[in-house]
Design an enzyme around this catalytic site. Structure first.
Site, PDB file in Angstrom:
ATOM      1  N   GLU A 222       9.617   3.965   7.463  1.00  0.00           N
ATOM      2  CA  GLU A 222       9.598   2.836   7.950  1.00  0.00           C
ATOM      3  C   GLU A 222      10.460   2.511   9.039  1.00  0.00           C
ATOM      4  OE1 GLU A 222       8.169  -0.505   6.643  1.00  0.00           O
ATOM      5  OE2 GLU A 222       8.800  -0.873   8.554  1.00  0.00           O
TER       6      GLU A 222
ATOM      7  N   ALA B  38       0.901  -1.387  -0.089  1.00  0.00           N
ATOM      8  CA  ALA B  38      -0.022  -0.028   0.002  1.00  0.00           C
ATOM      9  C   ALA B  38       0.818   1.299  -0.080  1.00  0.00           C
ATOM     10  CB  ALA B  38      -0.986   0.074   1.320  1.00  0.00           C
TER      11      ALA B  38
ATOM     12  N   ARG C  98     -11.230 -19.047   5.628  1.00  0.00           N
ATOM     13  CA  ARG C  98     -10.465 -19.138   6.750  1.00  0.00           C
ATOM     14  C   ARG C  98     -11.019 -19.246   8.080  1.00  0.00           C
ATOM     15  NH1 ARG C  98      -5.987 -14.937   4.529  1.00  0.00           N
ATOM     16  NH2 ARG C  98      -5.426 -16.255   2.563  1.00  0.00           N
TER      17      ARG C  98
ATOM     18  N   GLY D  67       2.262 -14.211  -2.076  1.00  0.00           N
ATOM     19  CA  GLY D  67       2.458 -13.678  -3.432  1.00  0.00           C
ATOM     20  C   GLY D  67       0.953 -13.932  -4.503  1.00  0.00           C
TER      21      GLY D  67
ATOM     22  N   ASN E  46       4.644  -6.967   6.299  1.00  0.00           N
ATOM     23  CA  ASN E  46       4.225  -8.273   5.675  1.00  0.00           C
ATOM     24  C   ASN E  46       4.027  -8.567   4.164  1.00  0.00           C
ATOM     25  OD1 ASN E  46       3.819  -8.990   8.234  1.00  0.00           O
ATOM     26  ND2 ASN E  46       1.710  -8.480   8.399  1.00  0.00           N
TER      27      ASN E  46
END
Ligand SMILES: Cc1cc2nc3c(=O)[nH]c(=O)nc-3n(C[C@H](O)[C@H](O)[C@H](O)COP(=O)(O)OP(=O)(O)OC[C@H]3O[C@@H](n4cnc5c(N)ncnc54)[C@H](O)[C@@H]3O)c2cc1C
Length: 516
Positions: free
Chosen positions: A85, A66, A343, A99, A93
């Site tokens: 950062e 993002a 999930r 991927g 993450n």
């Protein structure tokens, strides 16, 4: 005076924060979560700095999908951009992710003859999210995912395999060439550098700074911060002339905050996330007047293994095998739940079993479905085991051998009929009965994986305050936001969410009028 007339009319976000209600709400949220950062929390409402050390049009917090997508778009729109950062390396993450990028109508789907549409993806997201998703946000992701994926491809990211995740109607996970988010992150990182965004690691956002009108005008940071030492680093102030974009990720690793939201999630549950996935930036936004939602919808990954640390290799083994091989409760030797369920359904079912369960496949399904690297590394780590016979497998996991073998026969009959009479598992057209040795298996126990809740944003990625109006100068995208996924995020949809909303945030932040 009646209670009604005592209430201030048209309460602004700033006024709200001054009221007991606002302060109590925020104080309630921060208990525990900021236990280790009390200094920062008391400074949150503090004054404007005497001088700014740096100034940019747009400051992005976080270097995942993002943040980097936002930085590129803001830079493309001619803003000056800094990306900070707190960790020593970029990527969050995003760089350790599997991927899998879900998007409809992609080249890989067409090549595989899969019929899909943005509307179907949207419906799948809403159904899995138990209709708690903000429809406008979910729609923005589902309808923007294809373009976002192609944008990543245009920057060099390669997607080469089509996969399935439980809860989707069709195969729509476009997997990167190395089965890792690093393929996308590193291409975004290179591009962000190439277009001139300044990326600074070991710089932690401590608090947002608002002017007297409640507009976000910059932030206090610690430069040279050494995670997790809260006493490390040197205080500096960075001015955001146009806007701040928060892309600081989720809070799965923030034990006090996640337990405050969902008390079950104590340290019995490991997390798949990088250690810096904590919620202090989200809370700093709340203290500056941003509103949060659905913070207690925290996702457990049902495909993780207690036999390896973090995310590990088993998720890539398990998720590729669902719909091709059965999931077994070793206590009974029988299947216990729909393997292709979403999930939450699967994690809840495993927790009900009370102990780790297993997922297995044979030497047709495993080489066909599982990325060779994941298989090899999982076996080297001892988390994936190989057996010459079904008896050996059953004995290894202390299962009742005969019951187990009968259950495999039953599963195989369902595979032949392509219809699971017991749990309604989706069985893929190319699935074959589990009969060919050697057999492979891994134990599964859930780990904390994704935080669905977070900051309230609108479809322009603008953060909303407690007065339901945009917090001027503040945008957010990715896992720090809430509302896109509702109760359950479907596999592969975070990548779409982060890139779609990251780009929107970057473009819109750059369009803001500079305040000074
Ligand atoms: C192991 C794993 C596998 C996954 N696999 C998939 C998958 O295959 N497909 C999919 O769609 N989703 C997957 N997900 C989910 C997805 O990767 C995440 O939701 C996504 O990467 C979040 O991206 P982000 O940009 O919002 O945040 P992140 O990538 O987490 O980046 C946020 C960054 O902000 C930094 N930060 C936080 N606070 C501060 C602060 N105060 N100051 C400065 N910096 C700060 C963090 O250190 C971090 O680097 C996976 C997640 C994990 C953990």
């Amino acid at each position: 005076m009646s209670e009604d007339t005592k209430k201030p009319k048209n309460l602004s976000r700033r006024d709200f924060l001054k009221t007991t209600g606002g302060v109590a709400a925020i104080a309630g949220m921060t208990v525990g979560a900021l236990a280790g950062t009390a200094k920062e929390s008391s400074a949150a409402a503090g004054p404007m700095p005497k001088k700014w050390d740096d100034a940019y049009d747009v400051i992005v917090v976080g270097t995942g999908f993002a943040g980097l997508a936002a930085a590129i778009e803001a830079k493309n729109a001619r803003a000056t951009v800094a990306v900070i950062e707190k960790m020593p390396v970029h990527g969050g993450n995003s760089i350790i992710n599997g991927g899998d990028f879900c998007a409809p109508d992609t080249k890989l789907q067409k090549a595989a003859g899969v019929q899909d549409s943005a509307e179907l993806m949207y419906k799948d997201m809403m159904k899995a999210g138990q209709y708690l998703n903000q429809p406008e946000l979910a729609k923005t992701v589902a309808y923007g995912a294809k373009d976002a994926l192609e944008w990543c491809e245009s920057l060099g990211a390669r997607f080469t395999k089509l996969g399935f995740h439980g809860g989707h109607s069709v195969k729509r996970a476009n997997q990167t060439v190395n089965a890792s988010g690093s393929e996308v992150v590193n291409k975004l990182y290179d591009k962000a550098n190439a277009v001139g965004a300044k990326i600074e690691t070991r710089t932690k956002m401590v608090r947002l700074i608002a002017n007297k009108d409640g507009r976000i005008v910059g932030m206090e940071v610690k430069k040279g911060y050494k995670f997790p030492d809260e006493n490390s680093g040197k205080t500096a102030f960075i001015k955001a002339k146009k806007a701040v974009i928060l892309t600081s990720g989720g809070f799965s690793r923030d034990l006090p905050l996640r337990q405050l939201q969902d008390p079950r999630l104590n340290d019995r549950f490991e997390s798949t996330n990088q250690p810096g996935a904590t919620g202090e930036a989200l809370l700093a936004a709340c203290m500056a007047g941003a509103m949060d939602l659905q913070m207690d919808w925290i996702q457990l990954g049902p495909w993780t293994s207690p036999d390896e640390k973090g995310f590990g290799h088993v998720p890539l083994f398990c998720e590729r095998l669902v719909g091709y091989g059965p999931m077994i409760n070793p206590k009974t030797g029988k299947r216990f739940f729909k393997e292709t369920g979403n999930r939450k359904e699967r994690a809840d079912a495993i927790i009900l079993v009370g102990d780790p369960v297993i997922i297995m496949g044979d030497s047709y399904a495993v080489p066909k479905q599982v990325f060779p690297n994941a298989l090899q590394k999982g076996m080297e780590a001892g988390a994936i085991k190989k057996f010459d016979t079904l008896e050996d497998l059953a004995k290894f996991y202390n299962m009742p051998v005969d019951v187990f073998k009968k259950e495999i026969d039953r599963w195989n009959s369902f595979v032949e009929q392509k219809k699971d009479a017991d749990f309604d598992c989706m069985i893929f057209p190319d699935a074959k009965p589990t009969v060919t040795a050697p057999f492979y298996a891994a134990r599964l126990w859930p780990k904390v994986h994704h935080t669905m809740g977070g900051l309230v944003i609108d479809k322009n990625a603008q953060v909303k305050g407690f007065d339901f109006k945009p917090v001027k100068g503040l945008y957010a995208a990715g896992e720090v936001t809430g509302g896109v996924h509702g109760a359950v995020r479907l596999g592969g949809v975070a990548m779409a969410d982060c890139v779609v909303f990251g780009r929107i945030a970057g473009k819109n932040a750059a369009k803001e009028k500079a305040w000074g």
